[in-house]
Design a protein around this motif. Structure first.
Motif, short mmCIF file in Angstrom:
data_model
loop_
_atom_site.label_atom_id
_atom_site.label_comp_id
_atom_site.label_asym_id
_atom_site.label_seq_id
_atom_site.Cartn_x
_atom_site.Cartn_y
_atom_site.Cartn_z
N GLU A 186 -2.58 9.01 10.66
CA GLU A 186 -3.93 9.57 10.44
C GLU A 186 -3.79 10.85 9.63
OE1 GLU A 186 -6.50 9.65 13.87
OE2 GLU A 186 -7.66 11.28 12.98
N PHE A 187 -4.62 10.98 8.58
CA PHE A 187 -4.58 12.17 7.74
C PHE A 187 -6.01 12.64 7.48
CE2 PHE A 187 -4.66 14.05 3.43
CZ PHE A 187 -3.88 15.17 3.69
N MET A 188 -6.32 13.87 7.90
CA MET A 188 -7.66 14.44 7.74
C MET A 188 -8.73 13.48 8.27
SD MET A 188 -7.63 17.30 5.57
CE MET A 188 -7.39 17.85 3.98
N GLY A 189 -8.43 12.86 9.40
CA GLY A 189 -9.41 11.96 10.02
C GLY A 189 -9.42 10.56 9.42
N LYS A 190 -8.62 10.31 8.38
CA LYS A 190 -8.60 8.99 7.74
C LYS A 190 -7.40 8.20 8.25
CE LYS A 190 -9.79 9.14 3.16
NZ LYS A 190 -11.16 8.63 3.09
N LYS A 191 -7.69 6.98 8.73
CA LYS A 191 -6.63 6.17 9.35
C LYS A 191 -6.05 5.16 8.36
CE LYS A 191 -7.72 6.42 14.21
NZ LYS A 191 -9.10 6.75 14.57
N VAL A 192 -4.80 4.82 8.55
CA VAL A 192 -4.18 3.73 7.80
C VAL A 192 -4.83 2.42 8.26
CG1 VAL A 192 -2.01 2.45 7.47
CG2 VAL A 192 -1.98 4.95 7.56
N PRO A 193 -5.20 1.52 7.33
CA PRO A 193 -5.81 0.26 7.76
C PRO A 193 -4.98 -0.44 8.83
CG PRO A 193 -5.90 0.47 5.38
CD PRO A 193 -5.09 1.62 5.87
N GLU A 194 -5.68 -0.87 9.88
CA GLU A 194 -5.07 -1.45 11.08
C GLU A 194 -4.06 -2.56 10.75
OE1 GLU A 194 -6.24 0.10 13.91
OE2 GLU A 194 -4.58 -0.93 14.91
N VAL A 195 -4.44 -3.41 9.80
CA VAL A 195 -3.62 -4.59 9.50
C VAL A 195 -2.19 -4.21 9.08
CG1 VAL A 195 -4.50 -4.73 7.13
CG2 VAL A 195 -3.53 -6.77 8.18
N LEU A 196 -2.05 -3.04 8.45
CA LEU A 196 -0.73 -2.63 7.97
C LEU A 196 0.18 -2.19 9.11
CD1 LEU A 196 -1.76 -0.66 4.75
CD2 LEU A 196 -1.06 -3.05 4.95
N LEU A 197 -0.43 -1.90 10.27
CA LEU A 197 0.38 -1.48 11.43
C LEU A 197 0.69 -2.67 12.33
CD1 LEU A 197 -1.81 1.64 12.32
CD2 LEU A 197 0.21 1.58 10.86
N SER A 198 0.13 -3.84 11.99
CA SER A 198 0.20 -4.99 12.90
C SER A 198 1.57 -5.65 12.93
CB SER A 198 -0.84 -6.03 12.47
OG SER A 198 -0.45 -6.60 11.23
N GLY A 199 2.35 -5.47 11.87
CA GLY A 199 3.65 -6.13 11.80
C GLY A 199 3.54 -7.62 11.46
N HIS A 200 2.32 -8.09 11.19
CA HIS A 200 2.10 -9.51 10.86
C HIS A 200 2.14 -9.66 9.34
CE1 HIS A 200 0.26 -13.37 10.42
NE2 HIS A 200 0.13 -13.54 11.73
N HIS A 201 3.29 -10.13 8.82
CA HIS A 201 3.49 -10.13 7.36
C HIS A 201 2.47 -10.98 6.62
CE1 HIS A 201 6.90 -7.62 7.68
NE2 HIS A 201 7.53 -8.46 8.47
N GLY A 202 2.12 -12.11 7.24
CA GLY A 202 1.15 -13.00 6.60
C GLY A 202 -0.19 -12.30 6.41
N ASN A 203 -0.64 -11.61 7.45
CA ASN A 203 -1.93 -10.90 7.36
C ASN A 203 -1.84 -9.73 6.39
OD1 ASN A 203 -3.05 -12.64 9.12
ND2 ASN A 203 -3.07 -11.24 10.89
#
Ligand code: ADE
Length: 251
Positions: A186-203
């Motif tokens: 999280e940077f200045m209230g802006k979050k990294v898109p959830e899907v990139l943290l999921s570990g699901h390569h296909g998604n």
């Protein structure tokens, strides 16, 4: 790959190009940059290489003799005559496809003009390719040569740490690159898109591909014609295009 640069400002070109990745590529022996100062081939004691244009008009024109001698000093050392690329707004507009084509060459000569250009006769004698980097006018060809050399050299195998990164990036399939994120989450209230943290390569791959399509539709819809899109991607692009048009329509 070996690049010879014929110019009045070799330090500008060499220092600029050697600052980062290309400097390391040169140390590793993957690339060799060779500056040739056209002024070293001046034919008068004042070291002048330019003169007034025949027929009148503003500015000065680079004389053919020093340019020809500078080219010959390189050509004499080459077994096969390398392509000679003259940087000029009158040339074909440079793009990734041309970069790929030039990256196949073992040796290239770049010719940088200054003032109002170079005497046409020497261009007719030595130039094989006329390249422009876009529809605007620079004070000389040096910055343009640097742009072309940078984008060509990074395609030479081994120059980038990860050759795959040259393949999946912007323009390689006529789409712009997807957005990238790194720590913190999280940077200045802006979050990294959830899907990139999921570990699901296909998604992750699916999301990135969609982002590429959306970005291209928003910023460079002209590129979509060349992109190989699935039907679903085409629909996504068209929806985004309509949104952009509606937005501009409201203004
Ligand atoms: N020299 C001056 N302007 C130029 C441009 N746009 N591209 C290539 N060379 C140039």
């Amino acid at each position: 790959m070996k690049c010879h640069i014929l110019t009045l400002f070799p330090d500008m070109v060499l220092e600029g190009l050697r600052t980062s990745i290309l400097g390391r590529a040169e140390e590793k022996g993957l690339l060799s940059l060779h500056g040739v100062n056209i002024r070293d081939f001046a034919e008068n004691k004042h070291n002048r290489v330019d003169d007034a244009p025949y027929g009148g008009g503003a500015g000065l024109v680079m004389q053919p003799g020093p340019v020809y001698s500078a080219w010959r000093s390189v050509a004499e050392t080459c077994e096969r005559q390398p392509r000679v690329i003259y940087l000029t707004p009158q040339g074909r507009v440079f793009n990734q496809e041309i970069a790929g084509e030039l990256a196949e060459e073992e040796e290239l000569i770049f010719l940088c003009g200054h003032y109002e250009g170079i005497d046409e006769r020497v261009l007719e004698l030595i130039v094989t390719d006329y390249l422009s980097i876009g529809d605007y006018v620079l004070t000389g060809g040096e910055l343009a040569a640097m742009v072309v050399i940078d984008s060509v050299a990074r395609l030479v195998p081994g120059v980038l740490h990860n050759d795959a990164s040259a393949e999946i990036e912007t323009f390689s399939d006529s789409l712009l690159e997807y957005p990238q994120y790194t720590r913190p989450e999280e940077f200045m209230g802006k979050k990294v898109p959830e899907v990139l943290l999921s570990g699901h390569h296909g998604n992750v791959d699916k999301w990135r591909r969609e982002q590429s399509v959306l970005r291209t539709a928003r910023s460079r819809p002209d590129l979509l014609k060349k992109a190989a899109l699935t039907e679903a991607e085409q629909e996504l692009a068209e929806k985004e295009l309509r949104k952009t048009l509606d937005f501009h329509g409201e203004m």
